[in-house]
Design a protein around this motif. Structure first.
Motif, PDB file in Angstrom:
ATOM      1  N   ARG A 113       0.810  -1.226   0.000  1.00 16.41           N
ATOM      2  CA  ARG A 113       0.000   0.000   0.000  1.00 16.41           C
ATOM      3  C   ARG A 113       0.837   1.267   0.000  1.00 16.41           C
ATOM      4  O   ARG A 113       0.318   2.365  -0.147  1.00 16.41           O
ATOM      5  CB  ARG A 113      -0.914   0.018   1.233  1.00 16.41           C
ATOM      6  CG  ARG A 113      -1.899  -1.126   1.340  1.00 16.41           C
ATOM      7  CD  ARG A 113      -2.963  -1.064   0.277  1.00 16.41           C
ATOM      8  NE  ARG A 113      -3.597   0.226   0.264  1.00 16.41           N
ATOM      9  CZ  ARG A 113      -4.881   0.456   0.401  1.00 16.41           C
ATOM     10  NH1 ARG A 113      -5.693  -0.552   0.539  1.00 16.41           N
ATOM     11  NH2 ARG A 113      -5.371   1.662   0.382  1.00 16.41           N
ATOM     12  N   GLN A 144       2.943   4.226  -1.207  1.00 15.68           N
ATOM     13  CA  GLN A 144       3.085   4.935  -2.464  1.00 15.68           C
ATOM     14  C   GLN A 144       4.374   5.743  -2.509  1.00 15.68           C
ATOM     15  O   GLN A 144       4.952   5.932  -3.560  1.00 15.68           O
ATOM     16  CB  GLN A 144       1.898   5.860  -2.690  1.00 15.68           C
ATOM     17  CG  GLN A 144       0.612   5.115  -2.921  1.00 15.68           C
ATOM     18  CD  GLN A 144      -0.542   6.060  -3.190  1.00 15.68           C
ATOM     19  OE1 GLN A 144      -0.540   7.199  -2.753  1.00 15.68           O
ATOM     20  NE2 GLN A 144      -1.538   5.572  -3.905  1.00 15.68           N
ATOM     21  N   THR A 151       0.708   6.425   2.061  1.00 15.94           N
ATOM     22  CA  THR A 151      -0.044   5.304   1.509  1.00 15.94           C
ATOM     23  C   THR A 151      -1.236   5.823   0.728  1.00 15.94           C
ATOM     24  O   THR A 151      -1.478   7.022   0.675  1.00 15.94           O
ATOM     25  CB  THR A 151      -0.545   4.366   2.631  1.00 15.94           C
ATOM     26  OG1 THR A 151      -1.439   5.092   3.465  1.00 15.94           O
ATOM     27  CG2 THR A 151       0.613   3.831   3.451  1.00 15.94           C
ATOM     28  N   ALA A 152      -2.004   4.895   0.177  1.00 15.80           N
ATOM     29  CA  ALA A 152      -3.193   5.265  -0.591  1.00 15.80           C
ATOM     30  C   ALA A 152      -4.211   5.971   0.296  1.00 15.80           C
ATOM     31  O   ALA A 152      -4.912   6.870  -0.150  1.00 15.80           O
ATOM     32  CB  ALA A 152      -3.807   4.019  -1.218  1.00 15.80           C
ATOM     33  N   GLU A 206       7.530  -2.028  -3.967  1.00 16.98           N
ATOM     34  CA  GLU A 206       7.463  -2.298  -5.403  1.00 16.98           C
ATOM     35  C   GLU A 206       7.211  -3.782  -5.665  1.00 16.98           C
ATOM     36  O   GLU A 206       6.456  -4.134  -6.545  1.00 16.98           O
ATOM     37  CB  GLU A 206       8.756  -1.854  -6.062  1.00 16.98           C
ATOM     38  CG  GLU A 206       8.902  -0.354  -6.142  1.00 16.98           C
ATOM     39  CD  GLU A 206      10.253   0.091  -6.652  1.00 16.98           C
ATOM     40  OE1 GLU A 206      11.149  -0.772  -6.872  1.00 16.98           O
ATOM     41  OE2 GLU A 206      10.439   1.303  -6.838  1.00 16.98           O
ATOM     42  N   SER A 210       3.455  -4.523  -4.707  1.00  7.50           N
ATOM     43  CA  SER A 210       2.424  -3.912  -5.561  1.00  7.50           C
ATOM     44  C   SER A 210       2.478  -4.433  -6.989  1.00  7.50           C
ATOM     45  O   SER A 210       1.542  -4.242  -7.745  1.00  7.50           O
ATOM     46  CB  SER A 210       2.559  -2.389  -5.562  1.00  7.50           C
ATOM     47  OG  SER A 210       3.778  -2.003  -6.186  1.00  7.50           O
TER      48      SER A 210
END
Length: 176
Positions: free
Chosen positions: A117, A119, A141-142, A170, A173
Motif C-alpha cells: 500500500r 506509495q 499510503t493510498a 514495489e 504492488s
C-alpha cells in the motif's frame, strides 16, 4: 489502519527485541539522540521563559514576583520526564508483509502499514535534526489516514529503511 492495543507492550530501546512468542516481531526503538534533542529544546525554550517570567516581574514589581520563574521550571521538570516516557514508547518492526509502528504512553497506537500500500517513502531532516545527526522516515499510503512517520533515526538507518521499504513496496504492488 490504526488500532489501539489492548495490552501495554512497553517500549524497546536501541534495537532490542521484546520477549514473547514466536509471533512477536523484533521491535526497534528510537535512538537516544532524539531524546537528547527534544530535551535540549525543552530546556532552551522553558529556560528562556523562566528567565523572562522571573526577571521582568522581579525588576518591575519587586523581588517576590520573581517567583513566577518557578512555573516554567516546574513545567521543565515535568516535561523532562514525559519526553523520556514518550521516547521509550516509540518503536517499529519490519515484518514479512508490513511495517508495524507503535507509540503512545496513555493511549497506545499501533499502526500496520502493508508494503504493497506504500506509495511514497521519504527521508526528511530539518535544520535542528541535521545538527543532531537525525532524520525522519515518512510513509505515504493510498489512504491518508495511515500515513506514518518514524522520527529521530540515524540518517544511514533512515536511508536503509527507505530503500528497503521502497523495494518491498514495489515487489508487493507488482502483483496487483
Amino acid at each position: 489502519m490504526d488500532t489501539g492495543s489492548a495490552r501495554d507492550t512497553g517500549g524497546a530501546q536501541g534495537g532490542t527485541d521484546e520477549p514473547g512468542g514466536a509471533d512477536e516481531p523484533g521491535w526497534t526503538g528510537l535512538p537516544p539522540g532524539l531524546l537528547r534533542m527534544r530535551r535540549l529544546l525543552l530546556v532552551v525554550w522553558l529556560g528562556l521563559l523562566a528567565v523572562a517570567a522571573g526577571l521582568l516581574p522581579g525588576l518591575f514589581a519587586g523581588p517576590a514576583w520573581a517567583a513566577f520563574a518557578l512555573l516554567p521550571l516546574a513545567l521543565m521538570a515535568w516535561g523532562w520526564t514525559l519526553l523520556g516516557r514518550n521516547w521509550r514508547s516509540w518503536r517499529y518492526a519490519e515484518r514479512a508483509d508490513d511495517l508495524l509502528l507503535s507509540r503512545g504512553v496513555l493511549w497506545r497506537t499501533e499502526t500496520v502499514v502493508p508494503y504493497g500500500r506504500m506509495q511514497l517513502v521519504e527521508v526528511t531532516s530539518g535544520p535542528v535534526e541535521r545538527h543532531f545527526g537525525l532524520a525522519s522516515v515518512q510513509l505515504h499510503t493510498a489512504a491518508a489516514a495511515t500515513d506514518a512517520t518514524i522520527p529521530g533515526l540515524d540518517p544511514r538507518e533512515a536511508e536503509r529503511l527507505r530503500d528497503r521499504l521502497t523495494e518491498l513496496g514495489e515487489a508487493r504492488s507488482a502483483g496487483l
